[in-house]
Write an enzyme that holds these catalytic residues in place. Structure first.
Site, PDB file in Angstrom:
ATOM      1  N   ASP A  32       0.841  -1.196   0.000  1.00  6.66           N
ATOM      2  CA  ASP A  32       0.000   0.000   0.000  1.00  6.66           C
ATOM      3  C   ASP A  32       0.879   1.250   0.000  1.00  6.66           C
ATOM      4  O   ASP A  32       1.520   1.567   1.008  1.00  6.66           O
ATOM      5  CB  ASP A  32      -0.894  -0.023   1.253  1.00  6.66           C
ATOM      6  CG  ASP A  32      -2.134   0.840   1.106  1.00  6.66           C
ATOM      7  OD1 ASP A  32      -2.167   1.672   0.199  1.00  6.66           O
ATOM      8  OD2 ASP A  32      -3.063   0.667   1.905  1.00  6.66           O
ATOM      9  N   ASP A  33       0.957   1.925  -1.138  1.00  4.34           N
ATOM     10  CA  ASP A  33       1.713   3.186  -1.268  1.00  4.34           C
ATOM     11  C   ASP A  33       3.231   2.967  -1.202  1.00  4.34           C
ATOM     12  O   ASP A  33       3.952   3.747  -0.567  1.00  4.34           O
ATOM     13  CB  ASP A  33       1.325   4.196  -0.185  1.00  4.34           C
ATOM     14  CG  ASP A  33      -0.139   4.591  -0.190  1.00  4.34           C
ATOM     15  OD1 ASP A  33      -0.850   4.233  -1.139  1.00  4.34           O
ATOM     16  OD2 ASP A  33      -0.564   5.274   0.769  1.00  4.34           O
ATOM     17  N   CYS A  72      -5.865   4.023  -4.403  1.00  2.07           N
ATOM     18  CA  CYS A  72      -5.949   2.669  -3.861  1.00  2.07           C
ATOM     19  C   CYS A  72      -7.026   1.797  -4.503  1.00  2.07           C
ATOM     20  O   CYS A  72      -6.726   0.821  -5.177  1.00  2.07           O
ATOM     21  CB  CYS A  72      -6.175   2.757  -2.361  1.00  2.07           C
ATOM     22  SG  CYS A  72      -6.318   1.165  -1.547  1.00  2.07           S
ATOM     23  N   ASP A 279       0.065  -0.681  -5.088  1.00  2.62           N
ATOM     24  CA  ASP A 279      -1.096  -0.113  -5.774  1.00  2.62           C
ATOM     25  C   ASP A 279      -0.772   1.222  -6.427  1.00  2.62           C
ATOM     26  O   ASP A 279      -1.267   1.545  -7.504  1.00  2.62           O
ATOM     27  CB  ASP A 279      -2.288   0.028  -4.812  1.00  2.62           C
ATOM     28  CG  ASP A 279      -1.982   0.825  -3.555  1.00  2.62           C
ATOM     29  OD1 ASP A 279      -0.805   1.173  -3.305  1.00  2.62           O
ATOM     30  OD2 ASP A 279      -2.935   1.093  -2.782  1.00  2.62           O
ATOM     31  N   ASN A 280       0.070   2.020  -5.776  1.00  6.28           N
ATOM     32  CA  ASN A 280       0.464   3.325  -6.310  1.00  6.28           C
ATOM     33  C   ASN A 280       1.709   3.801  -5.577  1.00  6.28           C
ATOM     34  O   ASN A 280       2.221   3.117  -4.691  1.00  6.28           O
ATOM     35  CB  ASN A 280      -0.663   4.357  -6.171  1.00  6.28           C
ATOM     36  CG  ASN A 280      -1.311   4.376  -4.807  1.00  6.28           C
ATOM     37  OD1 ASN A 280      -2.457   3.943  -4.657  1.00  6.28           O
ATOM     38  ND2 ASN A 280      -0.589   4.829  -3.782  1.00  6.28           N
TER      39      ASN A 280
END
Length: 482
Positions: A32-33, A72, A279-280
């Site tokens: 996540d991130d 997300c 995700d990013n």
């Protein structure tokens, strides 16, 4: 006649067993991130990610892998459908008042793999909807969104909870979806359940806590030692937050290591396809929620079953729209009547000098429900075009980024420069941004108004519009009705 029927049934059952044995298990790990600038095998010599690095040493590391939207829920929907967010309906975040859902008619990766005979399970952050579209047979432990107590912050515990599923005696292969909360920014929770990201004059903890987490050897970092990427200002505030960010990444890395240990202990590692990605980009202004390089160019490590070229670095350009077609290809699932917007990279994974993989497209619509700022992107080897459809609006900033010490210090100190861009350029963007990434990797010199690049701009605009037509993008009308 009855004997012939039993022979037929036996032959079919044996064929099914042989097919199951020939198909790999699949583990998809979604951080996540997590930006690529904070991974050891991508060149960062300070952050400690030995397990992710070992996975890359066993498999293939993509040098040019991109999410299609740096948010997300939309990004995860692309990963699990092979369709851009404007095509699958997940335009923004899934939780609370944002409430975006994919269309009921979408057939996602876990559903298709279950229909093909796979056992499917997920653990940790889900953040897509509806559940019927993204159905898994087992939920080993559900995560939460902006929930400080969620299992996604305890990656070794997550891995341990996965072991019984992986070790289950079965003739069927498995698909395991592991989604951490690390290294997302952490938050408190208000009485009404809404997240609070305020940390006055303090760096965000990125999930780090004094008591640590089960099975984790806490790795800490000194602010003076971190590497400040060029898209961020080199301030004490930035360094303090990067030190916390690195610690969260090292915790996540230990969870990846434990998961790999369990795969090896259960004799599953050699026949398991493992993908690690995010995700990013990192949860800092200038990365997450933007389609600048720090937001969309991400880590992607693929360990195939029995790799032929361990440690290979693949230069082909892929995006998250290619993940579902690739995993279906490995699983032997054919979809003759389905038009996925990505394509499988299975056959070129370990090939040299790959051709035909030299561009990717991005499509971002919203993050939070109030953050309407649709962007479409064509990213080629050298040049990149960003089409800011709602360019008349100021660029909206996500709550966790707006409240970050890094951004708050920037605002309060009155400095005009944020990394390689001005603060004004971060907040107010033109309709078109054209960058020569070879000579301007920080995307700080917009060439869209330069007569020298007029033909280049028009060529790329036409390709971008054609992409929108081909993918049935409703925002294609904005070319004619601004």
């Amino acid at each position: 006649m009855l004997r012939g029927l039993w022979i037929t049934i036996f032959a079919i059952s044996q064929s099914w067993v042989l097919l199951a044995q020939s198909r790999p298990n699949i583990v998809l790990i979604v951080a996540d991130d997590h930006g690529r600038e904070a991974v050891g095998c991508y060149g960062n010599k300070v952050v400690r990610t030995p397990n992710i690095d070992r996975l890359a040493a066993d498999g293939t590391r993509f040098a040019n892998a991109f999410c299609t939207t740096a948010s997300c829920s939309p990004s995860r929907s692309v990963l699990l459908t092979g369709l851009h967010n404007h095509a699958n309906g997940m335009y923004g975040l899934e939780h609370r008042e944002h409430h975006f859902h994919s269309f009921d008619t979408i057939r996602s990766l876990p559903v298709l793999l279950e229909q093909a005979g796979y056992r499917t399970a997920r653990i940790g952050k889900f953040h897509v909807a509806p559940e019927s579209v993204y159905h898994f047979q087992q939920v080993l432990k559900a995560g939460g969104t902006n929930d400080p107590t969620a299992i996604g912050r305890s990656p070794v515990e997550m891995a341990d909870l996965c072991r019984p599923f992986m070790a289950e005696a079965s003739e069927r292969p498995f698909f395991l979806y592991v989604a951490s909360d690390d290294p997302h920014r952490s938050n408190a929770v208000a009485a009404d359940g809404s997240p609070i990201f305020d940390t006055p004059n303090q760096p965000n903890s990125f999930g780090n806590r004094a008591q640590g987490y089960p099975g984790i050897n806490t790795d800490t970092y000194r602010p003076e030692d971190v590497i400040v990427p060029s898209f961020l200002p080199d301030t004490k505030a930035t360094r303090a937050e990067l030190a916390q960010y690195y610690q969260s990444i090292s915790r996540l890395d230990q969870g990846v290591g434990r998961l790999i240990d369990h795969l090896k202990a259960t004799n599953q590692y050699d026949n398991t396809l493992i993908i690690y990605l995010a995700d990013n980009g990192a949860a800092f202004a200038g990365a997450k929620t933007t389609l600048y390089e720090p937001g969309m160019r991400l880590p992607c490590i693929v360990k195939p079953p029995k790799p032929a070229k361990p440690g290979y670095v693949q230069q082909a350009m892929i995006s998250w729209v290619d993940i579902t077609p690739t995993l279906l290809d490995y699983a032997g699932v054919a979809e003759p009547n389905v038009n996925r917007q990505g394509r499988s990279f299975k056959n070129m994974l370990e090939q040299d000098a790959v051709t035909g993989w030299d561009e990717v497209y991005g499509s971002h619509t919203l993050h939070e429900v109030t953050m309407y700022y649709p962007m479409r992107v064509l990213r080629e080897r050298r040049f990149k075009l960003i089409y800011n459809i709602a360019y008349q609006l100021p660029f909206p900033m996500a709550l966790d980024l707006k409240k970050s010490l890094t951004w708050q210090y920037t605002e309060q100190s009155g400095i005009k420069q944020y990394g390689k861009r001005t603060v004004a350029a971060c907040l107010h963007r033109p309709q078109f941004e054209l960058y020569d990434l070879e000579n301007d990797p920080d995307e700080s010199r917009n060439l869209a108004d330069s007569p020298t690049y007029r033909a280049m701009l028009e060529r790329m605009k036409q390709k971008l519009r054609s992409f929108q037509v081909q993918t049935k993008d409703s925002w294609v009308s904005k070319w004619d009705y601004d």
